[in-house]
Scaffold this active site. Structure first.
Site, PDB file in Angstrom:
ATOM      1  N   MET A   1     -63.788  -3.345  69.754  1.00 28.17           N
ATOM      2  CA  MET A   1     -64.057  -2.351  68.704  1.00 28.17           C
ATOM      3  C   MET A   1     -63.472  -1.041  69.210  1.00 28.17           C
ATOM      4  SD  MET A   1     -65.964   0.085  67.214  1.00 28.17           S
ATOM      5  CE  MET A   1     -66.790   0.431  65.709  1.00 28.17           C
TER       6      MET A   1
ATOM      7  N   SER B   1     -65.806  -2.348  73.666  1.00 26.22           N
ATOM      8  CA  SER B   1     -65.411  -1.325  72.715  1.00 26.22           C
ATOM      9  C   SER B   1     -64.570  -0.335  73.501  1.00 26.22           C
ATOM     10  CB  SER B   1     -66.642  -0.649  72.104  1.00 26.22           C
ATOM     11  OG  SER B   1     -66.226   0.417  71.283  1.00 26.22           O
TER      12      SER B   1
ATOM     13  N   GLY C   1     -63.379  -0.880  76.318  1.00 25.74           N
ATOM     14  CA  GLY C   1     -64.164  -0.938  77.552  1.00 25.74           C
ATOM     15  C   GLY C   1     -65.634  -0.887  77.208  1.00 25.74           C
TER      16      GLY C   1
ATOM     17  N   ASP D   1     -74.783  -1.639  74.986  1.00 28.48           N
ATOM     18  CA  ASP D   1     -76.159  -1.347  74.593  1.00 28.48           C
ATOM     19  C   ASP D   1     -76.920  -2.657  74.416  1.00 28.48           C
ATOM     20  OD1 ASP D   1     -76.021  -2.283  71.756  1.00 28.48           O
ATOM     21  OD2 ASP D   1     -74.584  -0.651  71.546  1.00 28.48           O
TER      22      ASP D   1
ATOM     23  N   ASP E   1     -62.607   0.185  80.443  1.00 30.23           N
ATOM     24  CA  ASP E   1     -61.178  -0.097  80.540  1.00 30.23           C
ATOM     25  C   ASP E   1     -60.630   0.400  81.874  1.00 30.23           C
ATOM     26  OD1 ASP E   1     -60.647  -1.496  78.280  1.00 30.23           O
ATOM     27  OD2 ASP E   1     -60.001   0.216  77.082  1.00 30.23           O
TER      28      ASP E   1
ATOM     29  N   GLU F   1     -52.222 -12.112  99.486  1.00 33.43           N
ATOM     30  CA  GLU F   1     -53.182 -11.727  98.441  1.00 33.43           C
ATOM     31  C   GLU F   1     -53.711 -12.965  97.715  1.00 33.43           C
ATOM     32  OE1 GLU F   1     -51.923  -7.226  97.069  1.00 33.43           O
ATOM     33  OE2 GLU F   1     -50.661  -8.880  96.392  1.00 33.43           O
TER      34      GLU F   1
HETATM   35  C1  GLA Z   1     -59.398  -2.344  74.317  1.00 32.27           C
HETATM   36  C2  GLA Z   1     -60.020  -3.204  75.382  1.00 32.27           C
HETATM   37  C3  GLA Z   1     -58.947  -3.707  76.315  1.00 32.27           C
HETATM   38  C4  GLA Z   1     -57.937  -4.493  75.527  1.00 32.27           C
HETATM   39  C5  GLA Z   1     -57.355  -3.644  74.421  1.00 32.27           C
HETATM   40  C6  GLA Z   1     -56.464  -4.446  73.512  1.00 32.27           C
HETATM   41  O1  GLA Z   1     -58.923  -1.157  74.840  1.00 32.27           O
HETATM   42  O2  GLA Z   1     -61.004  -2.521  76.069  1.00 32.27           O
HETATM   43  O3  GLA Z   1     -59.515  -4.489  77.337  1.00 32.27           O
HETATM   44  O4  GLA Z   1     -58.546  -5.637  75.013  1.00 32.27           O
HETATM   45  O5  GLA Z   1     -58.372  -3.055  73.632  1.00 32.27           O
HETATM   46  O6  GLA Z   1     -55.946  -3.704  72.479  1.00 32.27           O
END
Ligand code: GLA
Length: 729
Positions: free
Chosen positions: A480, A528, A530, A535, A549, A615
């Site tokens: 969202m 949303s 991130g 909630d 994010d 890694e």
């Molecule tokens: C949001 C999400 C990201 C990714 C983008 C895609 O920013 O938080 O993780 O899914 O949308 O558009």
């Protein structure tokens, strides 16, 4: 232990009792319902003696009280204060009658003690077998309006939930322009308020202020709970720390506009109100209809924030999260977003899946860009039809091939949105929120669908279901990506536009309810941009939420620290990403990134092809470790050992099993310094009388580790981290 709910008829006192707390109310003369006390257990004395009936001047009396000047709504602690009744503090309810007369004056009518908690209509709420519930019926002295106050007692978790049902029991339509969920009045004491503000990529920072006579207003008017302020706050004593002092939490199970407001009044009593934000809210209540407020979850700790967080973590893990994934270990996923952004096809994803499988990863998530016309963020939202041309194969084929590699397959949706450049917009312009013909506000090039409309939800349910039925999909990331604006619905008359914000939230819940019921095996992850909608309302449907994010491990320490005050770490989506980090350009060691991500629902957000062989080997070990310690990480008690907003040198946190037989302590140094002071970390949650081995080496008493501390070995590098496994011998 006292009964969870009791009514002392002689003294007209209700008492709610949890393991360590008491909550009391009193029906005083004229059937006024007063709040008496909430705090540490008091078992001996009815607390109505606390009420002081003193004439304060300029604090009037309700009509039927006559000239008894000591009785005023304005000066006594109220259980559910109303506007217009002579209480000039922040109120919970305001009703507009047929002539425009505004206010309410509620009096006690009756009550019922229920053996179990009734389901809240149309909204998520805590659930549980045999949770005792008190329902108090109040009635307005003038309008035919009844108000039911619900209190459910979760004894073990020291929690009391509250919600309210407002009923029009007459025939004429009235309007409610304020309907909050609860009020907490404190007769005395001086408090601080701790709250969690933020922004995109920096959610749930932590601030603490003193509650004085100016209003402290925490809110969101973004239509969602928001990045900018979380619907959780703590009122605490001035000296409260992690381990000591009283702390009261208030957590609103709601994903829309909210208000949490605290203020000391003219005689230094403190009031906290919690609920739907009254701004932009006005609800029509026709005869014989009702309005239900969201639920607020209060919890009390006599011994600091740590215990308060444990109350919420235990409560939410058992009584809020639900569905088949509630107690399951979630698949370790790799998400395509930071690996490919919009630039992928089926073959590229299969390559990602193949490499991920070799590392031990369990699920591939195909993020944004697989539907309609969607190669950037300017188009396609709303067209939930697989773009087979872009993928180069059908979704069924892609998912089958991913499954054949031994991975589960997950997919991203952003159901509540619409792009102007989409088929949906061309055919259904009226589907989006839009203030009539007024020019609208774009955000990330997109508009918001009118989720208050049943036809919009039907369209989404059908188009999303078709996608889910077409392939073996085991996970959905529900995104969202903007705040609401132009909140006006083409489906409601002008006098009911004040319902749209709330009806939007109800619409989101309705769609989630339908989809999670139709596809009960699918794991939902909320998102949303991130953590913009982290909630309890969303957690009810999605047992994990993408925390931010911002995948930079250093930034994440603060974000996850703030989030942990209310939400269990096992609900926080946390991924290891590539360096330089895409949000901050910072370079941190792989070990530190994994340790930070391990605190939450673990996964990866990178292209394995860019990793060195070393890694890759490290990742295999990380995955084995996360799997091995899953019971401790998901069921153990989480302790914040340092405050990253105060300690600029290092951070530490810990998971300790409830049996106190093992713990995992995570430590990270921020910056290396020359000739540094030795660092000692005091462990928590161990048995003072037991002995523990650390990382298979030295043996130490629990009392030593908790009181003298664990000595951190010498540190030489920036972001050097340690994981200490502490096992009882
Ligand atoms: C949001 C999400 C990201 C990714 C983008 C895609 O920013 O938080 O993780 O899914 O949308 O558009």
């Amino acid at each position: 232990m006292a009964l969870a709910i009791s009514f002392d008829k002689e003294n007209q006192i209700f008492t709610l009792s949890t393991k360590h707390s008491t909550y009391q109310m009193h029906i005083e003369e004229h059937n006024i319902l007063l709040h008496l006390y909430y705090g540490k257990t008091i078992a001996t004395t009815p607390l109505s003696y606390l009420i002081c009936r003193q004439d304060r001047g300029f604090s009037g009396q309700p009509y039927d009280v006559g000239d008894a000047q000591g009785i005023s709504f304005d000066t006594s602690p109220q259980e559910y204060p109303t506007f217009g009744s002579g209480d000039y503090r922040e109120s919970c309810l305001s009703v507009i009658g047929t002539k425009g007369e505004t206010g309410a004056d509620l009096r006690y009518v009756s009550h019922e003690i229920l053996k179990t908690k009734p389901k809240l209509s149309s909204m998520p709420a805590l659930y549980g077998e045999g949770v005792p519930t008190l329902a108090i019926t109040m009635r307005d002295t003038f309008l035919p309006v009844e108000v039911l106050l619900y209190y459910s007692v979760f004894e073990e978790n020291d929690a009391i939930t509250r919600s309210v049902v407002i009923k029009n029991v007459g025939t004429d339509t009235v309007y409610i322009d304020r309907a909050l969920s609860a009020c907490l009045d404190f007769l005395n004491g001086s408090f601080d308020m701790v709250y969690f503000p933020g922004s995109w990529a920096a959610e749930r920072m932590t601030e603490r202020v003193s509650v004085n006579h100016a209003k402290i207003s925490l809110d969101s008017l973004r239509g969602t709970s928001s990045h900018q302020m979380n619907p959780f706050a703590i009122l605490c004593e001035k000296h409260t720390t992690e381990e000591q002092g009283a702390a009261y939490g208030a957590s609103l199970v709601y994903s829309g506009n909210f208000l949490m407001e605290a203020q000391a009044d003219q005689t230094d009593q403190t009031r906290l109100v919690v609920g739907i934000h009254p701004q932009g809210f006005c609800y029509e209540l026709a005869g014989s209809t009702e309005f239900v407020t969201p639920e607020v979850v209060f919890s009390y700790s006599a011994s600091g924030f740590s215990k308060l967080s444990h109350n919420y973590h235990n409560l939410y893990k058992k009584h809020l999260l639900h569905g088949v994934w509630r107690d399951e270990r979630r698949p370790i996923l790799i998400n395509s977003w930071e690996a490919t952004y919009f630039d992928f096809n089926g073959e590229k994803l299969l390559k990602l899946a193949k490499e991920a499988k070799e590392l031990g990863i369990e699920m591939l998530v195909m993020d944004d860009g697989w539907f309609g016309k969607r190669d950037d963020d300017t188009s396609g939202l709303g067209d939930w039809i697989v773009n087979e041309k872009k993928l180069g194969m059908s979704l069924h084929e892609l998912a089958s091939k991913v499954n054949a590699l031994g991975l589960k397959f997950g997919i991203w949706f952003e159901p509540e949105m619409i792009s102007e450049d989409s088929n949906l917009f061309h055919t259904h312009k009226d589907f989006c929120l839009r203030a009539g013909d007024r020019p609208y506000v774009r955000s990330r090039n997109q508009l918001v669908l009118d989720m208050s409309r049943a036809d919009v939800r039907d369209y989404l349910f059908e188009s999303i279901s078709l996608v889910l039925q077409s392939a073996h999909i085991e996970y959905i990331k529900w995104d969202m990506n903007r705040s609401l604006c132009d909140v006006w619905s083409a489906n409601l008359p002008p006098n009911r536009q004040g319902e749209v914000y709330h009806r939007y939230v109800l619409g989101v819940y309705d769609l989630l309810e339908r989809l999670t019921s139709a596809f009960p095996e699918i794991l939902f992850e909320g998102c949303s941009g991130g953590g913009g909608r982290f909630d309890p309302g969303m957690l009810y449907y999605s047992p994990q939420i993408w925390c931010s994010d911002n995948t930079d491990a250093l930034a994440r320490i603060k974000i996850q620290y703030g989030t942990s005050f209310c939400y269990p770490p096992s609900t926080m989506g946390a991924h290891v990403s590539i360096c330089p980090n895409h949000q901050t350009r910072r370079v941190t060691p792989m070990a530190m990134r994994a340790m930070v991500a391990m605190t939450g629902t673990f996964g990866y957000e990178l292209d394995p092809a860019l990793l060195t062989q070393d890694e890759k080997e490290e990742i295999k070990e990380q995955i084995a470790m996360v799997k091995e310690y899953h019971p401790l990480l998901s069921k153990g008690d989480y302790y914040r050992l340092t405050d990253p907003f105060k300690n600029g040198r290092y951070a530490a946190w810990e998971f300790a099993s409830k049996q106190k037989d093992q713990a995992l302590l995570c430590f990270v140094l921020f910056k290396a310094t020359a000739n540094p002071a030795t660092i000692y970390i005091k462990c928590k949650g161990l048995d003072e009388n037991a002995f523990y081995q650390i990382n298979g080496e030295g043996v130490f008493g629990g009392d030593a580790l908790m009181n003298a501390g664990l000595r951190v070995p010498a540190l030489y590098n920036d972001y050097q981290s340690y994981i200490f496994l502490i096992l009882k011998i």
